[in-house]
Design an enzyme around this catalytic site. Sequence first.
Site, PDB file in Angstrom:
ATOM      1  N   SER A  32      20.951 136.679   4.789  1.00 48.42           N
ATOM      2  CA  SER A  32      19.519 136.763   4.480  1.00 48.42           C
ATOM      3  C   SER A  32      18.751 136.946   5.782  1.00 48.42           C
ATOM      4  CB  SER A  32      19.048 135.485   3.784  1.00 48.42           C
ATOM      5  OG  SER A  32      17.643 135.534   3.608  1.00 48.42           O
TER       6      SER A  32
ATOM      7  N   ASN B  98      15.422 136.339   5.557  1.00 47.08           N
ATOM      8  CA  ASN B  98      14.185 135.630   5.211  1.00 47.08           C
ATOM      9  C   ASN B  98      14.219 134.232   5.857  1.00 47.08           C
ATOM     10  OD1 ASN B  98      12.518 133.767   3.778  1.00 47.08           O
ATOM     11  ND2 ASN B  98      12.358 135.203   2.069  1.00 47.08           N
TER      12      ASN B  98
ATOM     13  N   ASP C  74      19.466 135.800  -3.867  1.00 50.47           N
ATOM     14  CA  ASP C  74      18.421 136.682  -4.378  1.00 50.47           C
ATOM     15  C   ASP C  74      17.597 135.839  -5.333  1.00 50.47           C
ATOM     16  OD1 ASP C  74      17.500 139.519  -4.071  1.00 50.47           O
ATOM     17  OD2 ASP C  74      17.309 139.235  -6.220  1.00 50.47           O
ATOM     18  N   SER C  75      16.300 135.869  -5.132  1.00 53.67           N
ATOM     19  CA  SER C  75      15.464 134.930  -5.865  1.00 53.67           C
ATOM     20  C   SER C  75      14.113 135.549  -6.126  1.00 53.67           C
ATOM     21  CB  SER C  75      15.321 133.644  -5.048  1.00 53.67           C
ATOM     22  OG  SER C  75      15.026 133.939  -3.701  1.00 53.67           O
TER      23      SER C  75
ATOM     24  N   TYR D 152       5.738 132.283  -2.616  1.00 54.08           N
ATOM     25  CA  TYR D 152       4.808 131.896  -3.683  1.00 54.08           C
ATOM     26  C   TYR D 152       4.710 130.373  -3.866  1.00 54.08           C
ATOM     27  CZ  TYR D 152       5.270 136.860  -4.890  1.00 54.08           C
ATOM     28  OH  TYR D 152       5.271 138.236  -4.862  1.00 54.08           O
TER      29      TYR D 152
ATOM     30  N   HIS E  94      15.041 125.577  -7.462  1.00 47.79           N
ATOM     31  CA  HIS E  94      15.942 126.566  -8.065  1.00 47.79           C
ATOM     32  C   HIS E  94      17.138 126.845  -7.134  1.00 47.79           C
ATOM     33  CE1 HIS E  94      12.756 128.179  -5.655  1.00 47.79           C
ATOM     34  NE2 HIS E  94      13.328 129.338  -5.514  1.00 47.79           N
ATOM     35  N   ARG E  95      16.845 126.904  -5.818  1.00 51.31           N
ATOM     36  CA  ARG E  95      17.925 127.183  -4.846  1.00 51.31           C
ATOM     37  C   ARG E  95      18.870 125.984  -4.769  1.00 51.31           C
ATOM     38  NH1 ARG E  95      14.599 128.978  -1.757  1.00 51.31           N
ATOM     39  NH2 ARG E  95      14.811 131.106  -2.500  1.00 51.31           N
TER      40      ARG E  95
HETATM   41  P1  IMP Z   1      14.577 138.600  -2.121  1.00 51.72           P
HETATM   42  O1  IMP Z   1      15.505 137.610  -2.775  1.00 51.72           O
HETATM   43  O2  IMP Z   1      14.965 138.904  -0.723  1.00 51.72           O
HETATM   44  O3  IMP Z   1      14.346 139.775  -2.985  1.00 51.72           O
HETATM   45  O4  IMP Z   1      13.166 137.864  -1.941  1.00 51.72           O
HETATM   46  C1  IMP Z   1      12.774 136.906  -2.834  1.00 51.72           C
HETATM   47  C2  IMP Z   1      11.296 136.643  -2.726  1.00 51.72           C
HETATM   48  O5  IMP Z   1      10.979 135.737  -3.787  1.00 51.72           O
HETATM   49  C3  IMP Z   1      10.885 135.932  -1.454  1.00 51.72           C
HETATM   50  O6  IMP Z   1      10.450 136.818  -0.462  1.00 51.72           O
HETATM   51  C4  IMP Z   1       9.729 135.070  -1.943  1.00 51.72           C
HETATM   52  O7  IMP Z   1       8.595 135.838  -2.038  1.00 51.72           O
HETATM   53  C5  IMP Z   1      10.108 134.739  -3.367  1.00 51.72           C
HETATM   54  N1  IMP Z   1      10.791 133.445  -3.390  1.00 51.72           N
HETATM   55  C6  IMP Z   1      12.098 133.206  -3.594  1.00 51.72           C
HETATM   56  N2  IMP Z   1      12.362 131.898  -3.498  1.00 51.72           N
HETATM   57  C7  IMP Z   1      11.197 131.307  -3.207  1.00 51.72           C
HETATM   58  C8  IMP Z   1      10.842 129.965  -2.969  1.00 51.72           C
HETATM   59  O8  IMP Z   1      11.655 129.041  -2.957  1.00 51.72           O
HETATM   60  N3  IMP Z   1       9.545 129.759  -2.716  1.00 51.72           N
HETATM   61  C9  IMP Z   1       8.610 130.740  -2.701  1.00 51.72           C
HETATM   62  N4  IMP Z   1       8.881 132.013  -2.890  1.00 51.72           N
HETATM   63  C10 IMP Z   1      10.184 132.294  -3.143  1.00 51.72           C
END
Ligand code: IMP
Length: 200
Positions: A15, A17, A76-77, A159, A185-186
Amino acid sequence: MTRTIPPGTKLVLASHNPGKLREILDMLAPFGVTVVSAAALGLPEPEETEDSFAGNAKLKALAAARASGLPALSDDSGFCVAALDGAPGVVSALWAGLGKDFAPAMARVHREMADSTDDRAWFISVLCLAWPDGHTECFEGRVDGTAVWPPRGAHGFGYDPMFLPDGAALTYGEMDQREKHATSHRARAFALLVKACFAR
Ligand code: IMP
């Protein structure tokens, strides 16, 4: 057959992020694995071309496992809103644009909900472990709640400030982050992963 991750394994965190990396590093801490991030290995961030959380989680973990020759863990979330038929969902990150600014993304959710009386929302996380030979194990966690406006709190990421989990008084953005990490959720997806893959 389920594969396990023995203590001492070197694991790539697939990741880029920083919010997710922080949470997943915390969760992995008790398991005696050595963690290296995809960014530290110079691995590119693959384009998320699938239309499901599991599809994108697999794609990210497999790309990192194959490129590094090591087992890789991805997440992925997304944030899903009932009044928007589950959007932004798999494209939650895209709604923040190239600047990854979630203030306008949250404002868009609020705007598109318009005067809907249905404020149900939920977070989903799919964690995927992949090995260089193509084997994968995926685990899904979900937390239900409501979308609140205006956003509340400055903790967490994405969010978090507009999500109030069912039964809670504080949004994810207001919560002590240890509390979020224990119940999110994670965390739910991670508990399933631990049960299946860190069995000792
Ligand atoms: P991706 O999984 O890289 O497509 O990104 C998932 C996106 O979902 C993140 O950039 C956040 O915007 C949002 N997201 C996923 N998990 C969380 C969380 O635990 N808190 C807030 N936003 C989340």
